[in-house]
Write a protein that holds these residues in place. Structure first.
Motif, PDB file in Angstrom:
ATOM      1  N   ALA A 174      -8.558  45.471  12.600  1.00 42.17           N
ATOM      2  CA  ALA A 174      -9.299  44.206  12.623  1.00 42.17           C
ATOM      3  C   ALA A 174     -10.801  44.435  12.559  1.00 42.17           C
ATOM      4  CB  ALA A 174      -8.935  43.415  13.881  1.00 42.17           C
ATOM      5  N   GLN A 175     -11.280  45.491  13.233  1.00 45.46           N
ATOM      6  CA  GLN A 175     -12.708  45.801  13.209  1.00 45.46           C
ATOM      7  C   GLN A 175     -13.142  46.273  11.823  1.00 45.46           C
ATOM      8  OE1 GLN A 175     -15.013  45.340  15.544  1.00 45.46           O
ATOM      9  NE2 GLN A 175     -13.548  44.535  17.014  1.00 45.46           N
ATOM     10  N   LEU A 176     -12.355  47.137  11.208  1.00 44.34           N
ATOM     11  CA  LEU A 176     -12.751  47.726   9.930  1.00 44.34           C
ATOM     12  C   LEU A 176     -12.655  46.730   8.779  1.00 44.34           C
ATOM     13  CD1 LEU A 176     -11.054  51.213  10.301  1.00 44.34           C
ATOM     14  CD2 LEU A 176     -13.506  50.757  10.272  1.00 44.34           C
ATOM     15  N   THR A 177     -11.803  45.727   8.907  1.00 41.92           N
ATOM     16  CA  THR A 177     -11.619  44.765   7.815  1.00 41.92           C
ATOM     17  C   THR A 177     -12.202  43.390   8.133  1.00 41.92           C
ATOM     18  OG1 THR A 177      -9.407  44.237   8.664  1.00 41.92           O
ATOM     19  CG2 THR A 177      -9.560  45.934   6.951  1.00 41.92           C
ATOM     20  N   TYR A 178     -12.895  43.264   9.273  1.00 36.23           N
ATOM     21  CA  TYR A 178     -13.591  42.027   9.631  1.00 36.23           C
ATOM     22  C   TYR A 178     -12.632  40.840   9.775  1.00 36.23           C
ATOM     23  CZ  TYR A 178     -17.435  44.953   7.999  1.00 36.23           C
ATOM     24  OH  TYR A 178     -18.302  45.990   7.801  1.00 36.23           O
ATOM     25  N   ARG A 179     -11.514  41.053  10.467  1.00 34.99           N
ATOM     26  CA  ARG A 179     -10.592  39.946  10.725  1.00 34.99           C
ATOM     27  C   ARG A 179     -11.207  38.993  11.739  1.00 34.99           C
ATOM     28  NH1 ARG A 179      -8.602  39.354   6.649  1.00 34.99           N
ATOM     29  NH2 ARG A 179     -10.125  40.896   5.963  1.00 34.99           N
ATOM     30  N   GLU A 180     -10.842  37.713  11.629  1.00 33.54           N
ATOM     31  CA  GLU A 180     -11.476  36.688  12.454  1.00 33.54           C
ATOM     32  C   GLU A 180     -10.605  36.195  13.602  1.00 33.54           C
ATOM     33  OE1 GLU A 180     -14.486  35.738  12.290  1.00 33.54           O
ATOM     34  OE2 GLU A 180     -15.133  36.662  10.415  1.00 33.54           O
ATOM     35  N   SER A 181      -9.294  36.427  13.543  1.00 34.30           N
ATOM     36  CA  SER A 181      -8.411  35.882  14.566  1.00 34.30           C
ATOM     37  C   SER A 181      -7.125  36.692  14.609  1.00 34.30           C
ATOM     38  CB  SER A 181      -8.093  34.405  14.279  1.00 34.30           C
ATOM     39  OG  SER A 181      -7.371  34.299  13.055  1.00 34.30           O
ATOM     40  N   LEU A 182      -6.314  36.431  15.632  1.00 31.55           N
ATOM     41  CA  LEU A 182      -5.019  37.088  15.733  1.00 31.55           C
ATOM     42  C   LEU A 182      -4.108  36.682  14.581  1.00 31.55           C
ATOM     43  CD1 LEU A 182      -4.395  36.702  19.578  1.00 31.55           C
ATOM     44  CD2 LEU A 182      -4.925  38.813  18.369  1.00 31.55           C
ATOM     45  N   ARG A 183      -4.157  35.440  14.192  1.00 33.79           N
ATOM     46  CA  ARG A 183      -3.355  34.984  13.053  1.00 33.79           C
ATOM     47  C   ARG A 183      -3.783  35.704  11.778  1.00 33.79           C
ATOM     48  NH1 ARG A 183      -0.337  30.411  12.482  1.00 33.79           N
ATOM     49  NH2 ARG A 183      -1.197  29.561  14.401  1.00 33.79           N
ATOM     50  N   ASP A 184      -5.061  35.938  11.651  1.00 36.07           N
ATOM     51  CA  ASP A 184      -5.595  36.670  10.502  1.00 36.07           C
ATOM     52  C   ASP A 184      -5.066  38.102  10.474  1.00 36.07           C
ATOM     53  OD1 ASP A 184      -7.022  37.246   8.268  1.00 36.07           O
ATOM     54  OD2 ASP A 184      -9.002  37.100   9.191  1.00 36.07           O
ATOM     55  N   ILE A 185      -5.074  38.759  11.633  1.00 37.58           N
ATOM     56  CA  ILE A 185      -4.554  40.133  11.726  1.00 37.58           C
ATOM     57  C   ILE A 185      -3.072  40.158  11.367  1.00 37.58           C
ATOM     58  CG2 ILE A 185      -4.143  42.085  13.273  1.00 37.58           C
ATOM     59  CD1 ILE A 185      -6.520  41.093  14.944  1.00 37.58           C
ATOM     60  N   GLU A 186      -2.304  39.220  11.931  1.00 37.65           N
ATOM     61  CA  GLU A 186      -0.864  39.174  11.680  1.00 37.65           C
ATOM     62  C   GLU A 186      -0.565  38.972  10.197  1.00 37.65           C
ATOM     63  OE1 GLU A 186       2.878  36.763  13.624  1.00 37.65           O
ATOM     64  OE2 GLU A 186       1.142  35.606  12.936  1.00 37.65           O
ATOM     65  N   ALA A 187      -1.272  38.060   9.562  1.00 45.23           N
ATOM     66  CA  ALA A 187      -1.016  37.765   8.149  1.00 45.23           C
ATOM     67  C   ALA A 187      -1.326  38.963   7.258  1.00 45.23           C
ATOM     68  CB  ALA A 187      -1.829  36.552   7.720  1.00 45.23           C
ATOM     69  N   CYS A 188      -2.433  39.635   7.541  1.00 51.30           N
ATOM     70  CA  CYS A 188      -2.819  40.783   6.702  1.00 51.30           C
ATOM     71  C   CYS A 188      -1.858  41.950   6.869  1.00 51.30           C
ATOM     72  CB  CYS A 188      -4.242  41.211   7.042  1.00 51.30           C
ATOM     73  SG  CYS A 188      -5.504  40.020   6.545  1.00 51.30           S
ATOM     74  N   LEU A 189      -1.446  42.235   8.101  1.00 51.96           N
ATOM     75  CA  LEU A 189      -0.526  43.346   8.323  1.00 51.96           C
ATOM     76  C   LEU A 189       0.882  43.017   7.836  1.00 51.96           C
ATOM     77  CD1 LEU A 189      -1.665  44.638  11.837  1.00 51.96           C
ATOM     78  CD2 LEU A 189      -2.144  45.619   9.593  1.00 51.96           C
ATOM     79  N   ARG A 190       1.256  41.756   7.890  1.00 53.00           N
ATOM     80  CA  ARG A 190       2.566  41.372   7.359  1.00 53.00           C
ATOM     81  C   ARG A 190       2.598  41.546   5.854  1.00 53.00           C
ATOM     82  NH1 ARG A 190       4.904  35.646   9.114  1.00 53.00           N
ATOM     83  NH2 ARG A 190       4.956  36.766  11.106  1.00 53.00           N
ATOM     84  N   ALA A 191       1.480  41.272   5.173  1.00 54.39           N
ATOM     85  CA  ALA A 191       1.416  41.443   3.722  1.00 54.39           C
ATOM     86  C   ALA A 191       1.554  42.911   3.323  1.00 54.39           C
ATOM     87  CB  ALA A 191       0.104  40.877   3.186  1.00 54.39           C
ATOM     88  N   GLN A 192       1.215  43.827   4.250  1.00 50.08           N
ATOM     89  CA  GLN A 192       1.323  45.269   3.985  1.00 50.08           C
ATOM     90  C   GLN A 192       2.375  45.897   4.903  1.00 50.08           C
ATOM     91  OE1 GLN A 192      -0.318  46.733   1.585  1.00 50.08           O
ATOM     92  NE2 GLN A 192      -1.768  45.120   1.039  1.00 50.08           N
ATOM     93  N   GLN A 193       3.462  45.162   5.149  1.00 54.32           N
ATOM     94  CA  GLN A 193       4.448  45.589   6.142  1.00 54.32           C
ATOM     95  C   GLN A 193       5.093  46.923   5.777  1.00 54.32           C
ATOM     96  OE1 GLN A 193       7.041  42.422   7.190  1.00 54.32           O
ATOM     97  NE2 GLN A 193       8.209  43.590   8.694  1.00 54.32           N
ATOM     98  N   SER A 194       5.243  47.188   4.494  1.00 52.01           N
ATOM     99  CA  SER A 194       5.866  48.445   4.078  1.00 52.01           C
ATOM    100  C   SER A 194       4.978  49.652   4.351  1.00 52.01           C
ATOM    101  CB  SER A 194       6.196  48.389   2.585  1.00 52.01           C
ATOM    102  OG  SER A 194       5.012  48.230   1.813  1.00 52.01           O
ATOM    103  N   LYS A 195       3.692  49.428   4.644  1.00 48.10           N
ATOM    104  CA  LYS A 195       2.753  50.527   4.865  1.00 48.10           C
ATOM    105  C   LYS A 195       2.407  50.723   6.337  1.00 48.10           C
ATOM    106  CE  LYS A 195       0.627  49.916   0.323  1.00 48.10           C
ATOM    107  NZ  LYS A 195      -0.621  49.628  -0.429  1.00 48.10           N
ATOM    108  N   LEU A 196       3.010  49.929   7.227  1.00 46.84           N
ATOM    109  CA  LEU A 196       2.667  50.033   8.648  1.00 46.84           C
ATOM    110  C   LEU A 196       2.995  51.417   9.199  1.00 46.84           C
ATOM    111  CD1 LEU A 196       3.759  46.567  10.127  1.00 46.84           C
ATOM    112  CD2 LEU A 196       1.516  47.291   9.307  1.00 46.84           C
TER     113      LEU A 196
END
Length: 394
Positions: A48-70
């Motif tokens: 979240a710090q490195l990609t400038y996320r604004e909220s928990l929902r923002d973090i969840e959405a971005c990581l879900r979009a890259q779920q295969s890379k977690l």
């Protein structure tokens, strides 16, 4: 084509994970935890710090979009839910991340020990100051400042060689800046540069008896008596260099030793400054130059507020706020470590901007940050036979 680890994984490879595990064990951070580990929490917040996320929902959405890379990011959970991350920020002891940030600071400081300050001075030089982070009263009622609004204070001791924060104390807005001197452990032989808000002669005498030096602006109502003056060259801005003793009702007893007073006129701004110090050895001009470097801590506060997520928070509890700030500072120090280890000439702002757009790419980190033409093809397996060569030989 390069098929190595993700850029995010390459950045996190510089973390001392054995130290992190000790910090977790020290505060029992994973007691009763089954899936979402402290390391998963740290990696998600660092993302979240490195990609400038604004909220928990923002973090969840971005990581879900890259779920295969977690998994390749180091996250052992199948998905990061905002409710899970919110509970972790609220419940897991913030001291885990504070101790880990201090461990990173201990790694970073030797890397910047040889940085040139532009002064003929071998001593360690610190700048001490505090900044206020405004908060919403209805969301952060525990951080009153003073009574009708909320705020948190970030008290920071900055090592001016490399601009590495060596001491950080997070408090509510009511704590006066000078009280931090009671928490600080003085380093003998080091210089502490402070503004007028830290004028407290009892606490300054504690620094003096510990063998540390201080440079501080005098208040206009400071009462003193001159003992004698040293000759000065007024062409450089120094107007006087005096040895004084305090004569105030309280100051004379709380600081019984002589002090040095240097009056300096800054021609570009037209301002005149009165400095007090307990060091009688360094030149008066060097003393004035030291105070000028105090502005580095102001620039540090401005930089982290602009480029780290410490103004909008993912939780409203005191534990969540402190966890987020300490993780943000640890990411800042981690990037500073990478900059030195890889000998990158770009500044921290440029490095963070590049990382924010490339965390999911598979590019060598050194190539990404230096634009060097490194080999990007994955090395072949030495014991793998080439099918077409074998057919040709038959």
């Amino acid at each position: 084509m390069y098929s190595g680890p993700l850029v995010f994984s390459q950045v996190m490879d510089h973390l001392p994970l054995h130290t992190f595990r000790r910090c977790v064990a020290r505060y029992q951070g994973e007691r009763y935890v089954k899936q979402f580990r402290c390391l998963d929490q740290y990696l998600a917040m660092a993302f979240a710090q490195l990609t400038y996320r604004e909220s928990l929902r923002d973090i969840e959405a971005c990581l879900r979009a890259q779920q295969s890379k977690l998994y390749h990011m180091g996250l052992r959970c199948t998905r990061v839910a905002r409710n899970t991350l919110s509970k972790a920020n609220e419940r897991r002891d913030w001291r885990i991340y504070a101790d880990f940030a201090h461990a990173l600071i201990r790694i970073a400081r030797p890397l910047y020990a040889d940085e040139d300050l532009g002064l003929s001075l071998d001593n360690t030089v610190y700048a001490l100051d505090a900044t206020t982070i405004d908060l919403c009263l209805s969301l952060f009622p525990w951080a009153l400042f003073p009574a009708t609004k909320s705020a948190a204070k970030l008290h920071t001791l900055l090592d001016l060689r490399g601009n590495i924060p060596t001491f950080v104390h997070i408090s509510d807005g009511k704590l006066h800046d000078v009280n931090v001197l009671d928490i600080l452990l003085p380093e003998p032989g080091a210089f502490y540069i402070m503004d007028r808000g830290y004028v407290d002669f009892r606490r300054l005498f504690t620094l003096h008896t510990a063998g540390a030096f201080f440079v501080i602006r005098a208040k206009s109502n400071t009462k003193y008596r001159r003992r004698y003056s040293q000759p000065v060259d007024k062409s450089g801005g120094v107007r006087c260099d005096q040895t004084i003793v305090l004569t105030g009702v309280d100051s004379a007893s709380t600081y019984p030793q002589p002090l040095r007073r240097v009056k300096y006129h800054d021609t570009p701004s037209g301002k005149t400054f009165n400095f007090l110090t307990n060091n009688f050895a360094i030149p008066a001009q060097t003393l004035a130059d030291l105070y000028r470097y105090r502005w580095q801590v102001e620039l540090f506060f401005k930089w982290i507020k602009q480029h780290l997520r410490i103004k909008s928070f993912f939780g409203t509890s005191e534990n969540a706020l402190k966890s987020q700030i300490w993780i943000a500072l640890s990411v800042y120090v981690l990037v500073a470590i990478i900059k030195k280890r890889l000998e990158i000439r770009a500044d921290l702002y440029t490095i963070l901007q590049i990382l924010s757009l490339t965390l999911f790419e598979r590019t060598p980190l050194i190539q990404l940050l230096t634009n060097d033409p490194h080999i990007t093809e994955a090395p072949g397996i030495p014991n793998q036979l080439n099918l077409f060569d074998n057919l040709t030989g038959q």
